[in-house]
Design a protein around this motif. Structure first.
Motif, PDB file in Angstrom:
ATOM      1  N   ALA A 131       9.012 -12.719  -0.956  1.00 53.62           N
ATOM      2  CA  ALA A 131       7.938 -11.868  -1.481  1.00 53.62           C
ATOM      3  C   ALA A 131       7.236 -12.547  -2.659  1.00 53.62           C
ATOM      4  CB  ALA A 131       8.505 -10.518  -1.910  1.00 53.62           C
ATOM      5  N   ILE A 132       8.025 -13.204  -3.516  1.00 49.72           N
ATOM      6  CA  ILE A 132       7.448 -13.920  -4.662  1.00 49.72           C
ATOM      7  C   ILE A 132       6.528 -15.030  -4.157  1.00 49.72           C
ATOM      8  CG2 ILE A 132       7.955 -15.400  -6.647  1.00 49.72           C
ATOM      9  CD1 ILE A 132      10.646 -13.890  -6.898  1.00 49.72           C
ATOM     10  N   SER A 133       7.023 -15.801  -3.197  1.00 57.02           N
ATOM     11  CA  SER A 133       6.255 -16.917  -2.643  1.00 57.02           C
ATOM     12  C   SER A 133       4.938 -16.441  -2.035  1.00 57.02           C
ATOM     13  CB  SER A 133       7.092 -17.638  -1.586  1.00 57.02           C
ATOM     14  OG  SER A 133       6.355 -18.644  -0.957  1.00 57.02           O
ATOM     15  N   GLU A 134       5.000 -15.376  -1.252  1.00 55.05           N
ATOM     16  CA  GLU A 134       3.790 -14.854  -0.623  1.00 55.05           C
ATOM     17  C   GLU A 134       2.785 -14.388  -1.675  1.00 55.05           C
ATOM     18  OE1 GLU A 134       5.073 -11.851   2.131  1.00 55.05           O
ATOM     19  OE2 GLU A 134       6.020 -13.319   3.437  1.00 55.05           O
ATOM     20  N   LYS A 135       3.290 -13.716  -2.707  1.00 51.80           N
ATOM     21  CA  LYS A 135       2.413 -13.202  -3.763  1.00 51.80           C
ATOM     22  C   LYS A 135       1.752 -14.365  -4.513  1.00 51.80           C
ATOM     23  CE  LYS A 135       2.187  -9.396  -4.436  1.00 51.80           C
ATOM     24  NZ  LYS A 135       1.275  -8.404  -3.861  1.00 51.80           N
ATOM     25  N   VAL A 136       2.524 -15.405  -4.826  1.00 47.88           N
ATOM     26  CA  VAL A 136       1.977 -16.579  -5.522  1.00 47.88           C
ATOM     27  C   VAL A 136       0.883 -17.227  -4.666  1.00 47.88           C
ATOM     28  CG1 VAL A 136       2.516 -18.925  -6.311  1.00 47.88           C
ATOM     29  CG2 VAL A 136       4.042 -17.043  -6.903  1.00 47.88           C
ATOM     30  N   LYS A 137       1.131 -17.388  -3.372  1.00 51.02           N
ATOM     31  CA  LYS A 137       0.156 -18.007  -2.470  1.00 51.02           C
ATOM     32  C   LYS A 137      -1.127 -17.195  -2.411  1.00 51.02           C
ATOM     33  CE  LYS A 137       3.522 -20.325   0.434  1.00 51.02           C
ATOM     34  NZ  LYS A 137       4.258 -20.287   1.699  1.00 51.02           N
ATOM     35  N   VAL A 138      -0.989 -15.872  -2.299  1.00 47.38           N
ATOM     36  CA  VAL A 138      -2.166 -15.004  -2.225  1.00 47.38           C
ATOM     37  C   VAL A 138      -2.998 -15.107  -3.500  1.00 47.38           C
ATOM     38  CG1 VAL A 138      -2.900 -12.580  -2.207  1.00 47.38           C
ATOM     39  CG2 VAL A 138      -1.203 -13.383  -0.557  1.00 47.38           C
ATOM     40  N   LYS A 177      15.249  -9.372  -8.990  1.00 47.12           N
ATOM     41  CA  LYS A 177      14.285  -8.276  -9.084  1.00 47.12           C
ATOM     42  C   LYS A 177      13.320  -8.273  -7.909  1.00 47.12           C
ATOM     43  CE  LYS A 177      14.410  -8.420 -14.101  1.00 47.12           C
ATOM     44  NZ  LYS A 177      13.647  -8.749 -15.300  1.00 47.12           N
ATOM     45  N   ALA A 178      13.180  -9.430  -7.266  1.00 51.88           N
ATOM     46  CA  ALA A 178      12.290  -9.547  -6.114  1.00 51.88           C
ATOM     47  C   ALA A 178      12.815 -10.636  -5.192  1.00 51.88           C
ATOM     48  CB  ALA A 178      10.872  -9.885  -6.572  1.00 51.88           C
ATOM     49  N   ASP A 179      12.564 -10.473  -3.927  1.00 54.28           N
ATOM     50  CA  ASP A 179      12.973 -11.431  -2.913  1.00 54.28           C
ATOM     51  C   ASP A 179      12.137 -12.703  -3.036  1.00 54.28           C
ATOM     52  OD1 ASP A 179      14.307 -12.286  -0.513  1.00 54.28           O
ATOM     53  OD2 ASP A 179      12.461 -11.820   0.581  1.00 54.28           O
ATOM     54  N   GLU A 228       4.080  -4.222  -9.825  1.00 53.18           N
ATOM     55  CA  GLU A 228       4.829  -4.902 -10.886  1.00 53.18           C
ATOM     56  C   GLU A 228       4.999  -6.388 -10.558  1.00 53.18           C
ATOM     57  OE1 GLU A 228       7.719  -1.266 -12.461  1.00 53.18           O
ATOM     58  OE2 GLU A 228       8.319  -2.445 -10.723  1.00 53.18           O
ATOM     59  N   LEU A 229       5.259  -6.685  -9.290  1.00 49.83           N
ATOM     60  CA  LEU A 229       5.418  -8.074  -8.861  1.00 49.83           C
ATOM     61  C   LEU A 229       4.105  -8.835  -9.048  1.00 49.83           C
ATOM     62  CD1 LEU A 229       7.112 -10.316  -7.603  1.00 49.83           C
ATOM     63  CD2 LEU A 229       6.473  -9.447  -5.358  1.00 49.83           C
ATOM     64  N   THR A 230       3.000  -8.210  -8.678  1.00 50.58           N
ATOM     65  CA  THR A 230       1.691  -8.845  -8.843  1.00 50.58           C
ATOM     66  C   THR A 230       1.429  -9.148 -10.316  1.00 50.58           C
ATOM     67  OG1 THR A 230       0.839  -7.694  -6.907  1.00 50.58           O
ATOM     68  CG2 THR A 230      -0.792  -8.593  -8.422  1.00 50.58           C
ATOM     69  N   PHE A 235      24.544  -2.398  -7.689  1.00 50.39           N
ATOM     70  CA  PHE A 235      24.926  -3.349  -8.730  1.00 50.39           C
ATOM     71  C   PHE A 235      23.831  -4.361  -9.046  1.00 50.39           C
ATOM     72  CE2 PHE A 235      28.777  -1.817  -6.690  1.00 50.39           C
ATOM     73  CZ  PHE A 235      29.468  -1.335  -7.790  1.00 50.39           C
ATOM     74  N   LEU A 236      22.749  -4.327  -8.291  1.00 45.81           N
ATOM     75  CA  LEU A 236      21.610  -5.219  -8.527  1.00 45.81           C
ATOM     76  C   LEU A 236      20.591  -4.516  -9.416  1.00 45.81           C
ATOM     77  CD1 LEU A 236      21.066  -6.634  -4.930  1.00 45.81           C
ATOM     78  CD2 LEU A 236      21.716  -7.941  -6.944  1.00 45.81           C
ATOM     79  N   PRO A 237      19.803  -5.282 -10.172  1.00 51.22           N
ATOM     80  CA  PRO A 237      18.736  -4.661 -10.962  1.00 51.22           C
ATOM     81  C   PRO A 237      17.720  -3.994 -10.035  1.00 51.22           C
ATOM     82  CG  PRO A 237      18.894  -7.015 -11.430  1.00 51.22           C
ATOM     83  CD  PRO A 237      19.860  -6.716 -10.342  1.00 51.22           C
ATOM     84  N   LYS A 238      17.013  -3.014 -10.567  1.00 51.72           N
ATOM     85  CA  LYS A 238      16.001  -2.295  -9.795  1.00 51.72           C
ATOM     86  C   LYS A 238      14.922  -3.282  -9.333  1.00 51.72           C
ATOM     87  CE  LYS A 238      12.580   1.336 -10.273  1.00 51.72           C
ATOM     88  NZ  LYS A 238      11.374   0.522 -10.294  1.00 51.72           N
ATOM     89  N   ALA A 239      14.591  -3.215  -8.062  1.00 46.25           N
ATOM     90  CA  ALA A 239      13.585  -4.114  -7.500  1.00 46.25           C
ATOM     91  C   ALA A 239      12.196  -3.755  -8.018  1.00 46.25           C
ATOM     92  CB  ALA A 239      13.608  -4.026  -5.971  1.00 46.25           C
ATOM     93  N   LEU A 240      11.363  -4.775  -8.163  1.00 46.80           N
ATOM     94  CA  LEU A 240       9.998  -4.573  -8.628  1.00 46.80           C
ATOM     95  C   LEU A 240       9.133  -3.970  -7.523  1.00 46.80           C
ATOM     96  CD1 LEU A 240       9.339  -7.987 -10.424  1.00 46.80           C
ATOM     97  CD2 LEU A 240       9.877  -5.818 -11.497  1.00 46.80           C
ATOM     98  N   THR A 241       8.205  -3.114  -7.914  1.00 48.79           N
ATOM     99  CA  THR A 241       7.234  -2.600  -6.956  1.00 48.79           C
ATOM    100  C   THR A 241       6.207  -3.698  -6.707  1.00 48.79           C
ATOM    101  OG1 THR A 241       5.774  -1.722  -8.673  1.00 48.79           O
ATOM    102  CG2 THR A 241       7.492  -0.240  -7.827  1.00 48.79           C
ATOM    103  N   ASP A 242       5.344  -3.491  -5.722  1.00 51.01           N
ATOM    104  CA  ASP A 242       4.330  -4.495  -5.395  1.00 51.01           C
ATOM    105  C   ASP A 242       3.394  -4.733  -6.578  1.00 51.01           C
ATOM    106  OD1 ASP A 242       3.208  -6.273  -3.397  1.00 51.01           O
ATOM    107  OD2 ASP A 242       1.467  -4.927  -3.424  1.00 51.01           O
TER     108      ASP A 242
END
Length: 150
Positions: free
Chosen positions: A139-146, A134-136, A100-102, A91-98
């Protein structure tokens, strides 16, 4: 069709199929929805955004519980949590791949004009809203920091 209506239809299907595990998971989702609707100060019907937040929170709880059960070698309980998580994810939207998230985070950084690690808060506010479900958040926080640190 609202999430509540979809869940009720799925509950009927699970009852007909005599799928007890699926039925239990669907009933727990319906229970969460009903609790949210009857909470004091709540609106009559949940918005799609509220439903998404509710499902995301429930999925995160299942994942965290499953991790704890796995660490404690309680595989009977781990299997139950993972089965419920799998049903919740339907029932959740499809999660983004790494990748797509980047790309999404890069776009948000460009939109907000962020340039240094000091701007993490500004980016996270926008990213959390746009990528909800779409993303945890972790994971979003880590990606933004990187990205901001590079």
């Amino acid at each position: 069709m609202s999430l509540k209506q979809k869940i009720e239809g799925e509950i009927k299907s699970a009852m007909i199929a005599k799928d007890k595990a699926r039925l239990a998971a669907l009933r727990s989702i319906k229970s969460l929805i009903l609790l949210e609707e009857t909470k004091s100060g709540a609106k009559a019907d949940l918005t799609e955004e509220d439903e998404l937040k509710l499902l995301t929170k429930a999925a995160k709880q299942r994942k965290d519980s499953a991790d704890i059960y796995e660490q404690q070698a309680r595989f009977d309980l781990y299997e139950v949590e993972m089965a419920e998580l799998k049903i919740l994810q339907e029932f959740l939207p499809k999660a983004l791949t790494d990748e797509e998230l980047t790309a999404a985070v890069q776009e948000i950084i460009t939109q907000t004009g962020a340039s240094s690690p000091k701007d993490i808060g500004k980016v996270m506010g926008v990213a959390s809203k746009q990528l909800a479900g779409k993303a945890d958040g972790k994971a979003i926080s880590e990606k933004v920091k990187v990205i901001l640190n590079s």
